[in-house]
Scaffold this active site. Structure first.
Site, PDB file in Angstrom:
ATOM      1  N   ASP A 251       0.868  -1.177   0.000  1.00  0.00           N
ATOM      2  CA  ASP A 251       0.000   0.000   0.000  1.00  0.00           C
ATOM      3  C   ASP A 251       0.903   1.225   0.000  1.00  0.00           C
ATOM      4  OD1 ASP A 251      -1.721   2.078   0.477  1.00  0.00           O
ATOM      5  OD2 ASP A 251      -2.364   1.404   2.459  1.00  0.00           O
ATOM      6  N   ASP A 375     -17.377   4.904  -1.517  1.00  0.00           N
ATOM      7  CA  ASP A 375     -16.177   4.493  -0.783  1.00  0.00           C
ATOM      8  C   ASP A 375     -16.579   4.204   0.666  1.00  0.00           C
ATOM      9  OD1 ASP A 375     -13.444   4.245   0.065  1.00  0.00           O
ATOM     10  OD2 ASP A 375     -12.832   5.584  -1.551  1.00  0.00           O
ATOM     11  N   ARG A 574      -7.506  -3.875  -5.806  1.00  0.00           N
ATOM     12  CA  ARG A 574      -6.290  -3.061  -5.860  1.00  0.00           C
ATOM     13  C   ARG A 574      -5.047  -3.931  -5.954  1.00  0.00           C
ATOM     14  NH1 ARG A 574      -4.831   1.764  -1.617  1.00  0.00           N
ATOM     15  NH2 ARG A 574      -4.197   0.032  -0.277  1.00  0.00           N
ATOM     16  N   ASP A 590      -3.950   5.170  -5.998  1.00  0.00           N
ATOM     17  CA  ASP A 590      -4.208   6.504  -5.443  1.00  0.00           C
ATOM     18  C   ASP A 590      -3.298   7.541  -6.082  1.00  0.00           C
ATOM     19  OD1 ASP A 590      -6.014   5.155  -3.897  1.00  0.00           O
ATOM     20  OD2 ASP A 590      -4.742   5.096  -2.113  1.00  0.00           O
ATOM     21  N   HIS A 648     -12.759   9.536  -9.875  1.00  0.00           N
ATOM     22  CA  HIS A 648     -12.723   9.228  -8.436  1.00  0.00           C
ATOM     23  C   HIS A 648     -11.718  10.149  -7.772  1.00  0.00           C
ATOM     24  CE1 HIS A 648     -12.756   6.978  -4.724  1.00  0.00           C
ATOM     25  NE2 HIS A 648     -11.533   6.491  -4.886  1.00  0.00           N
ATOM     26  N   GLU A1388      16.121 -22.048 -76.902  1.00  0.00           N
ATOM     27  CA  GLU A1388      14.720 -21.775 -76.583  1.00  0.00           C
ATOM     28  C   GLU A1388      13.764 -22.893 -77.046  1.00  0.00           C
ATOM     29  OE1 GLU A1388      17.190 -18.609 -76.067  1.00  0.00           O
ATOM     30  OE2 GLU A1388      16.798 -19.459 -78.051  1.00  0.00           O
ATOM     31  N   ASP A1490      20.960 -10.865 -76.160  1.00  0.00           N
ATOM     32  CA  ASP A1490      21.551  -9.995 -77.186  1.00  0.00           C
ATOM     33  C   ASP A1490      21.028  -8.574 -77.058  1.00  0.00           C
ATOM     34  OD1 ASP A1490      22.728 -12.338 -77.963  1.00  0.00           O
ATOM     35  OD2 ASP A1490      21.342 -12.708 -79.617  1.00  0.00           O
TER      36      ASP A1490
END
Length: 1821
Positions: A251, A375, A574, A590, A648, A1388, A1490
């Site tokens: 706390d 509270d 808390r 707090d 608060h 080719e 080429d």
């Protein structure tokens, strides 16, 4: 009396007796205390700590973390003492010979492994060291590894966690990590398998394990560390400069100090770098501890109890790490919907009237407001389970009134219970608790411990006691019967007491006063809490202290279950611990009403989202202090976006609820505005909480979670996100309306206006007036919203809306989770509605995934707002099943300025699926008539749409939206572990495109090849069609459930399509649900939408840019003897492309099809393939980086060939050497000019009449002798071979006659007749008139030629014999040609007649129904080649048509040529081929044919190299100075500069044009050419190493800037600069007459090659000087480049000293690799006959690490002679030392340039052989 004297024997016996007695006493004590494995004191009298000089200050591990360190105290601990030179590091630190060693080998277990650790002899730090430890390792999942270290002989306290279960195996089969144990001293090293990044390495410091002191240190891969708590961290990213953070619940005020606060969280996450990869670490330990972060970077844990129980979590992203962590500890709670509303509270309501006044004034202003909290004021004398019957006498009615207004009521409860009676009688909660014994007791285990909290003297419930939990539940239930509260706020549960330990103090013992106390607040264990030796049911408070709040949470969860059965309610605690978030939310304590605390709240929220507690917020406007209006206004703005949104404050301060500031105040209006936005967005927020609850996602998210590869986001903590897509940018400082805000790399729209931000990936000055905050939505997302109301009770009854924010591609996606908002486990019970929203191609799909809930409010989606829509929707239709309804035009509005569309009046019922489509633009059209002469009649005959366009590129004839195939739903989709398959059928609503050719039913297969590669193919199952006969390297499937796959695949329907989505970003990489899919015998078309317009690849065709232009460009692919030209198909065929996604990921796609085809790229963006045969066989690789794409692609098609070293030298050739004297003169002139030169070629001039395997005895009779002479001087020779073999010879011509005997030539289909063509060979006995036109010469002078069928096994054998006879000449050995390489041309295959000398017969094959966009397509496919009906025989005997394998002809010749060359010469050799196909790069290099001596050809050669790097062919280059036409002096000189950096560096030109070799020009030209080639030769060790990395790992050699800097989108368009690997940037001059070049400087340190100076510019375009004798070359900081003294040939340069360039980066580090072998032997890599070293430099030290060393590599003949350090600093080094082996050498021959900061070290007087490890250090004053 005389003293007796003892004899010697007696004395010895007495001494022995005393010793035995003492030992016995010690043993008895040990047995009594159980410390059998511990050492109490220093056990080694002569111990000496090993303190090597190499331990850097930043790497020191603190040995004296408490105060009072001194040299004497340090050395008494057996540690090292040395002052630090810089920084805050410890002077007292551990040596390297402390800790533990592994006592025996690992023992495998069903969970992983275990082994014993034995303590190394060393002094004890705090006593009671444990000698023998047990290490267990558990490979729990592919991404989770656990290791635990504990006492091997005694059980220790371990955290009892309700969610973490015992792992019983089996071990993960294919984990993404590797674990290595170091033996002595012990260390554990955990690496990411894919990157080899070391994530957690405890070998950097000694393990300490005593009874009350446990320490372990781990090296981390980066400084990007986040987490640990609970503290106030002023920034989200930790500072690693020797910061110590204690963890122990307390706390205390969160005032910005570094002390411990309310919770205990040991989890942290670490980013591994710009890859986006991350990992997390969790230590399951509840004892008091501290963690120290230091600059190495490393972390040290020091805890005073328990065990070391670590979990390591690997993630592909930060978000994935959090998911992994929460899967272990428990995923967050799903809050009730009402808890997401705004809440008001204060400590200091004097009476209920105060509360009512607050409620009334805030209702009056219509403030959105759901919850009122009281509270401790409401209680009688602050006692739990009571209310003040005087001041709060109507409290039950008040709660009822709140409920009547749709509001809720939450009360506070503290754990401490008063021992005093109530005013009017007994205090039953205390009495009942005492009666059943539920309190925490003193150390005697019987006497309740007494403390003092708010009500005075108190006891403390022991929530580890089951009886206590039952008591707590009963009391809460009883109180609910009095007061109908809706949720519980539990406070003071750290546990807090106002006296130290107890009212009676604490015993002085090892628990209350342990030998080591972490750096906790006040440095007293029981300050403001209980005595540590207090007893609980679960153990001693010493171990359980930090679990107290969590245990109270678990008990309160049972309250909720009892009081609110089947409902969620809410707990707000808390104090928290790992896993608390499964049950509770949290506020940040707090805080104060100040500007610091408003800032610090954001890092706090971000951290608790890491900890799995996303229901988090700070006290809005501050708890302590009077808040100013400005502060409270700004805090209400940002607080509206706290998940837990509560205003608060504390007793004795002014009220701060919004209405207190005035009904029409700026604060009220701003608060209402943003709370209304919050309530509007609650469906989105609620869905985020659902994803957190089910998957473990974060809710509030740092920017780095979405953009982890953007290093600018790593430190951002003044902005945050809701989920992935809502960006909140608050004002957090007073007196300002401007914020420096970062705009991540995405499309962002202002939430309120819909206007996009023009900036990306940069900071902007964001203007934010007093009543606003920055709020932006991310493009690519759909947000479910709802019309707000003053409470959620009413807002949930209002219509729903959708907010669509389109990305650059016009796409978006989103989700909605909806249930009744308060029932428990709705997801598990499937009592919910789930939607998936997708937007693509102007179509919104609202797809219901689950309909398990029916909302009683009959909710509907009423409105859709679309941001970023480029044009006004002219029509909108809504589809539901077969029902289609148009939206009235009046319901569609569009703002042309903001580009926002609003669709209203939709009324889409919640729980039903719909689609909403608006009109499409022209760019969406898929061409239905790509042939010429389209008109409306023929278009509509195909069933297609016809609409004209003013854009000439846009097709007028295009497919309807559902044209194509549909799923055969009767058969469904067959899903397997490794793929899926389905049957599809043609949509017969449209006419057949090609009658009798169209395939009606097709099979679709998807195969998951591995996590980053898949294959999907579409084919005609019953009818065998041609498939490319190339065996790819198909990987073994990845085992597991598919969760690690980077992609997911779905089949879509109407029309059928395949969608491939990247899971990490949601980007759809392939989406063929596009109209136009056609599958006919000679016409297959498929279109896919692309995720971006960033497309690279496709070839071989001349492109004007590396990145494709998607403005309706078509590219044909059909191998042809066609010199490079725009949109002309050339020599090879490569249907592969790489796509870069806008979110900085890359993927690649190969269509394995060898038929003639074309691709069209259009602006949609989309890509259409049209091929005229075979099947659709696609392979996709998912990167995610461009280099990864190439690595994965070459894994599939084969790695590039490793060329011999000599082939990296400069090469000369021309078509038109008159005789061998001309070549001899050229050779002598080159030697005289000193120009490096390794290879000489001869073109067809050397042959008799251009016949293969012959020698012109008139003009080239001395060629064999010249070959031998030049080879004796280190030169090499390459000769040309064409495939065509003359058949008109009057004298025996063995090449032809043996070919006939072995039946090797291509024939007509089903015939024994050879298909004759004509190529170079002349008829015998004719005189060629070279002045005649070409067609006349072909007709009258050219011989009939036959073409070998190289698919036949017999042909390869015949070809081998013919080549061997030319090499050895068994008839006349003196005429043998000792060539070293072969150049195969005209393959080719080319022919000078079209098809055959007699034409072709099969019109259908030579002129198919659809002719791709090819050069001379009007002449048919047979133009300049063979008839398509000619027959080939595959190796397995299968007959195939040339029509199908034409593009494979050169490919089929290449491998037999290399096999023959290597078998005959016995050396590696090189083959250079003109025609290529995917996989050709395994055997040959390629030149670009080429070309012409023209300025644009230089730029195009760079593009060609970049493309062939993608194709897996690294050894490439163009004919330097051009093949056709006369080159100019300037052009040829510039081209020599550029060509010096081609991997294949050859100057070659054609017959009839002037010479262009370097010595054909003046002396200046020769000098410039020599100088640039000397640079090339100097860098050949680096180039050869790059070639090795390409061969071994699939990396590119020539690399576009975007491969290294893909996060910088500027690089995506750059193709006039390129890189060698990742380290060297080449910026050539490519235009005539210029003396400067415009160059881009990517974001890192770059050094000029010529000056060694670093250039100051970064991430910007600059002008570089480019005089005629200069090319700009730059070396990238952070790299070490091997080089070698050059010579005129590689034969001699390879004998010279090796050098290293160490180019230090901003952090003063660099690294590099060096590969070496003998340069010519075959398969040196495969046979491990090579040398490979890794160099690393850090500040003033460079080290070598030999990774592989074979004696056959010849590395033992190579010495290191030079070291160049670039960026060495501005202080001159004073000495240089080399540690070679065990011997140190002082080097005196070095220089330092203060201007360039280059250190040059010469070591040629030393024998530093490169195959031995060495370390070079340089020191400054």
């Amino acid at each position: 009396m005389a003293r007796r004297t003892f004899s010697n024997l007696e004395t010895m016996l007495i001494v022995m007796f005393i010793l035995v007695f003492l030992v016995a006493i010690v043993l008895c004590v040990l047995l009594a205390t159980g410390q059998t494995g511990t050492t109490g004191n220093d056990e080694t009298q002569s111990y000496t700590s090993y303190c090597p000089f190499s331990i850097r200050d930043s790497d020191r591990i603190d040995c004296f973390s408490e105060e009072g360190a001194s040299k004497e105290a340090c050395e008494a601990r057996g540690c090292c003492w040395k002052a630090v030179t810089i920084g805050n590091g410890p002077w007292c630190f551990f040596g390297t010979n402390a800790g533990y060693r592994i006592q025996e080998g690992q023992k495998k277990t069903s969970e992983g492994f275990e082994t014993l650790l034995q303590r190394l002899p060393s002094p004890s730090l705090y006593g009671n060291d444990i000698n023998t430890l047990l290490l267990t390792g558990e490979k729990q999942t592919a991404n989770r590894f656990r290791f635990k270290i504990t006492d091997a002989k005694k059980q220790r306290f371990e955290v009892p966690h309700e969610n973490i279960k015992t792992f019983k195996g089996p071990v993960a089969s294919n984990p993404n990590y590797e674990v290595e144990l170091n033996q002595n001293p012990f260390g554990i090293v955990i690496r990411r398998k894919s990157t080899k990044t070391v994530l957690f390495d405890t070998s950097v410091g000694p393990l300490q394990f005593a009874d009350q002191y446990l320490q372990i240190t781990a090296k981390l891969p980066s400084h990007n560390i986040y987490g640990f708590g609970e503290h106030v961290h002023k920034h989200y990213r930790h500072d690693t400069n020797w910061k110590i953070w204690p963890i122990f619940t307390r706390d205390a005020f969160p005032n910005g100090g570094m002390h411990n606060l309310y919770g205990h969280h040991t989890f942290f996450m670490c980013l591994e770098g710009e890859s986006g990869l991350a990992f997390g670490v969790f230590l399951l330990n509840s004892n008091a501890m501290e963690v120290e972060l230091q600059p190495s970077p490393s972390i040290t844990y020091r805890t005073i109890g328990g065990v070391l129980d670590f979990y390591i979590f690997l993630g592909s992203s930060p978000e994935e790490v959090v998911r992994e962590y929460l899967t272990l500890i428990g995923k967050p709670l799903m809050p009730a919907y009402w808890t997401l509303g705004f809440q008001l509270s204060r400590w200091g309501y004097k009476s209920l009237n105060d509360v009512k006044a607050t409620v009334d004034r805030n209702r009056k202003i219509n403030l959105p407001y759901d919850v009122q909290i009281t509270d401790i004021d409401y209680m009688e004398n602050k006692k739990d389970f009571t209310y003040d019957l005087v001041k709060f006498h109507d409290l039950p009615k008040f709660a009822h009134d709140l409920h009547n207004h749709g509001q809720r009521y939450i009360i506070i409860l503290d754990p401490a219970i008063s021992t005093q009676k109530r005013i009017d009688g007994p205090y039953h909660p205390y009495d009942k608790g005492t009666q059943i014994g539920v309190w925490i007791n003193e150390s005697d285990g019987r006497t309740p411990l007494l403390g003092e909290v708010w009500p005075g003297e108190t006891v403390f419930p022991d929530y580890t006691n089951p009886q206590c939990i039952q008591w707590w539940v009963d009391e809460c239930e009883n109180f609910y019967k009095e007061i109908k509260y809706d949720g519980l706020w539990i406070d003071m549960n750290e546990v807090s007491s106002f006296v130290k330990g107890s009212v009676n103090g604490c015993n002085k013992n090892q628990w209350n006063n342990p030998p080591f106390i972490p750096r906790i607040l006040d440095k007293l264990m029981y300050e403001k809490t209980l005595c540590m030796d207090a007893k609980q049911t679960g153990g001693m408070h010493y171990d359980l202290h930090s679990l107290y709040g969590h245990s109270m949470i678990l008990a309160t969860e049972q309250v909720i279950n009892r009081v609110f059965p089947g409902k969620r309610s809410i707990i707000l605690s808390r104090s928290t611990f790992a896993g608390s978030g499964k049950y509770t939310g949290h506020w940040l304590g707090d805080n104060g009403a100040n500007w610091n605390d408003i800032k610090w709240a954001i890092p706090g929220m971000l951290e608790f989202n890491l900890f799995g507690i996303p229901y988090i917020g700070a006290d809005i406007c501050g708890f302590f202090g009077n808040s100013t209006e400005e502060l409270c206004r700004r805090w209400m703005q940002v607080g509206a976006f706290y998940p837990y949104c509560r205003n608060h404050n504390a007793e004795g301060y002014e009220p701060q609820d919004p209405a207190f500031y005035g009904e029409n105040s700026l604060l009220v209006n701003s608060s209402k505005h943003y709370l209304n936005i919050r309530y509007t967005l609650l469906p989105y927020l609620y869905t985020l909480f659902h994803k957190a609850n089910v998957y473990g996602d974060t809710v509030v998210r740092p920017l780095l979670h979405e953009f982890p590869s953007d290093n600018a986001t790593w430190t951002i903590d003044r902005q945050f996100l809701w989920g992935p897509a809502l960006l909140i940018t608050p004002v957090l400082d007073p007196g300002t309306e401007e914020v420096q805000a970062y705009v991540p790399d995405a499309v962002w729209y202002d939430y309120e206006t819909g206007v996009p931000i023009s900036s990306r990936k940069q900071y902007v000055a964001m203007q934010i007036p007093a009543d606003k905050l920055g709020l932006h939505v991310r493009g690519g997302f759909v947000f479910p919203t709802q019309q707000p109301a003053n409470t959620t009770f009413y807002s949930r009854k209002n219509p729903l809306h959708l907010l669509i924010a389109l990305d650059e591609q016009g796409k978006a996606g989103g989700e909605l989770f909806w249930d009744d908002g308060e029932s428990r486990d709705t997801f598990q019970r499937e009592a919910y509605i789930a939607y998936q929203f997708t937007v693509a191609e102007n179509l919104l799909d609202l797809k219901v995934l689950k309909r398990g809930y029916i909302d009683p409010n009959n909710l509907k989606f009423e409105e859709i707002k679309i941001l970023g829509i480029k044009s006004a929707p002219t029509s909108v239709i809504v589809k539901q099943g077969t029902t289609v309804r148009p939206l009235p035009p009046g319901n569609v509005t569009y703002n042309t300025i903001t580009k926002v569309a609003r669709l209203t009046g939709l009324w889409l019922v919640l729980g039903e699926s719909y689609s909403v489509q608006w009109n499409s633009s022209e760019s969406e059209r898929i061409d239905c008539y790509p042939e010429e002469n389209a008109n409306e009649v023929v278009c509509k005959a195909r069933g297609c749409n016809w609409t004209s366009s003013s854009n000439q590129n846009v097709p007028w004839c295009f497919y309807p939206s559902d044209y194509g195939y549909i799923m055969n739903t009767a058969k469904g989709v067959n899903q397997t572990a490794n793929g899926m398959s389905a049957e599809i059928k043609r949509n017969t609503a449209y006419p057949v495109r090609y009658k009798r050719q169209t395939v009606e039913i097709l099979k679709v297969d998807v195969i998951y090849l591995n996590d980053n590669m898949l294959n999907f193919k579409i084919y005609d199952l019953p009818n065998k069609r041609f498939k490319v006969p190339i065996q790819l390297n198909i990987p073994k499937p990845t085992l597991g459930d598919g969760s690690t796959r980077l992609y997911e695949v779905v089949f879509t329907d109407n029309p059928f399509g395949i969608q491939v989505k990247r899971k990490s970003t949601g980007t759809i990489l392939w989406n063929s649900q596009v109209p136009g899919f056609t599958f006919a015998d000679q016409f297959i078309q498929i279109t896919t939408r692309l995720p971006s317009k960033n497309i690279y690849g496709f070839g071989e065709t001349e492109h004007r840019g590396f990145k494709h232009d998607l403005n309706w460009n078509t590219w044909g692919m059909f191998a042809k003897d066609q010199p490079p030209g725009y949109k002309m198909n050339c020599y090879g065929s490569h249907p592969f492309y790489m796509g870069l996604e806008e979110n900085i990921k890359a993927h690649g796609v190969l269509l394995l099809n060898s038929n003639a085809m074309d691709v069209i790229l259009q602006p949609t963006p989309a890509l259409t393939y049209r091929t005229i045969g075979g099947i659709l066989d696609f392979y996709m690789v998912l990167g995610p980086t461009p280099e990864n794409v190439v690595e994965q692609y070459t894994t599939l098609i084969g790695r590039p060939v490793l060329p011999p070293y000599w082939s990296l030298g400069f090469q000369l050739c021309r078509y038109g050497y008159k005789n061998d004297n001309e070549i001899a003169d050229l050779y002598r002139d080159m030697k005289k000019a000193g120009i490096p030169y390794d290879v000489q070629y001869v073109d067809i001039d050397y042959m008799e009449r251009q016949l293969d395997f012959t020698l012109d005895v008139d003009d080239f009779q001395n060629l064999p002798d010249l070959f031998n002479e030049m080879r004796s001087e280190g030169m090499r020779f390459i000769v040309i071979l064409d495939p065509a073999i003359s058949g008109n010879e009057t004298q025996p011509y063995k090449a032809f006659t043996s070919g006939l005997d072995n039946d090797v030539f291509i024939k007509w289909n089903s015939s024994s007749d050879i298909m004759w063509g004509k190529v170079w060979p002349d008829l015998p006995h004719v005189i060629v008139n070279t002045s005649a036109d070409w067609d006349y010469q072909v007709k009258h002078y050219r011989s009939y030629t036959a073409f070998p069928d190289f698919f036949r096994n017999t042909t390869a054998e015949w070809w081998h014999r013919a080549i061997k006879e030319q090499y050895t000449n068994p008839v006349n050995a003196s005429k043998s040609l000792k060539f070293d390489g072969l150049w195969i041309d005209m393959n080719e295959p080319a022919s000078f007649v079209h098809g055959s000398v007699n034409g072709c017969h099969d019109t259908k094959l030579n002129n198919p129904p659809y002719m791709p966009a090819l050069e001379s397509k009007h002449m048919g496919l047979q133009h300049k080649t063979l008839c398509m009906e000619s027959e080939h025989i595959l190796a397995d005997g299968t007959s195939v048509k040339h029509y199908d394998v034409h593009n494979l002809y050169g490919w089929s010749q290449t491998k037999p040529t290399l096999d023959a060359l290597q078998n005959i010469t016995g050396e590696r050799g090189i083959v250079v081929t003109r025609s290529t196909f995917p996989t050709s790069g395994q055997w040959a290099g390629h030149w670009f044919g080429d070309n012409t001596a023209a300025w644009d050809q230089m730029h195009k050669s760079i593009i060609g190299m970049l493309e062939f790097s993608l194709f897996g062919i690294s050894y490439t280059g163009a004919d330097i100075c051009g093949f056709f036409q006369d080159s100019s002096y300037e052009l040829c000189l510039r081209w020599m500069q550029l060509g010096a950096f081609y991997p294949y560096s050859r100057n070659h030109n054609g017959l009839g044009w002037i010479r262009q070799d370097p010595v054909a020009w003046n002396e200046t030209f020769q000098i410039i050419s020599r100088d640039i080639l000397l640079i090339r030769y100097k860098l050949l060790p680096f180039l050869y190493t790059l070639m090795y990395e390409a061969h071994q790992d699939g990396r590119t050699v020539i690399r576009p800037l975007l491969h290294e800097f893909f996060e910088d989108k500027t690089t995506w368009d750059i193709d006039r600069q390129f890189l060698w690997g990742g380290a060297m940037m080449i910026t050539p001059a490519l235009d005539e007459g210029i003396t400067t070049v415009r160059a881009y400087v990517p974001d890192c340190r770059w050094y000029d090659w010529f000056t060694a100076k670093s250039i100051p510019e970064r991430r910007e375009w600059i002008v570089m000087p480019a005089p005629l004798d200069h090319i700009n070359l730059h070396i990238r900081g952070g790299y070490i480049i091997p080089w070698q003294e050059p010579a005129n040939t590689t034969y001699y340069s390879r004998k010279n000293f090796l050098g290293l360039i160490v180019a230090l980066d901003d952090n003063q580090v660099a690294k590099g690799r060096f590969y070496w072998d003998d340069g010519q032997s075959i398969d040196t890599v495969e046979r491990s006959e090579y040398f490979l070293a890794e160099f690393s430099a850090d500040k003033n030290t460079m080290r070598t690490n030999i990774l592989h060393n074979s004696e056959k590599s010849t590395a033992n003949e190579l010495k290191l002679g030079y070291l160049q350090v670039w960026g060495a600093g501005n202080i001159q080094p004073t000495n240089v030392n080399v540690t070679y082996g065990t011997i140190s050498h002082a080097i005196t021959n070095f220089t330092y340039n203060p201007q360039s900061q280059e250190l040059f070290v010469q070591m040629t007087d030393k024998d530093f052989w490169i195959n031995k490890s060495l370390t070079i250090g340089w020191e400054t004053v």
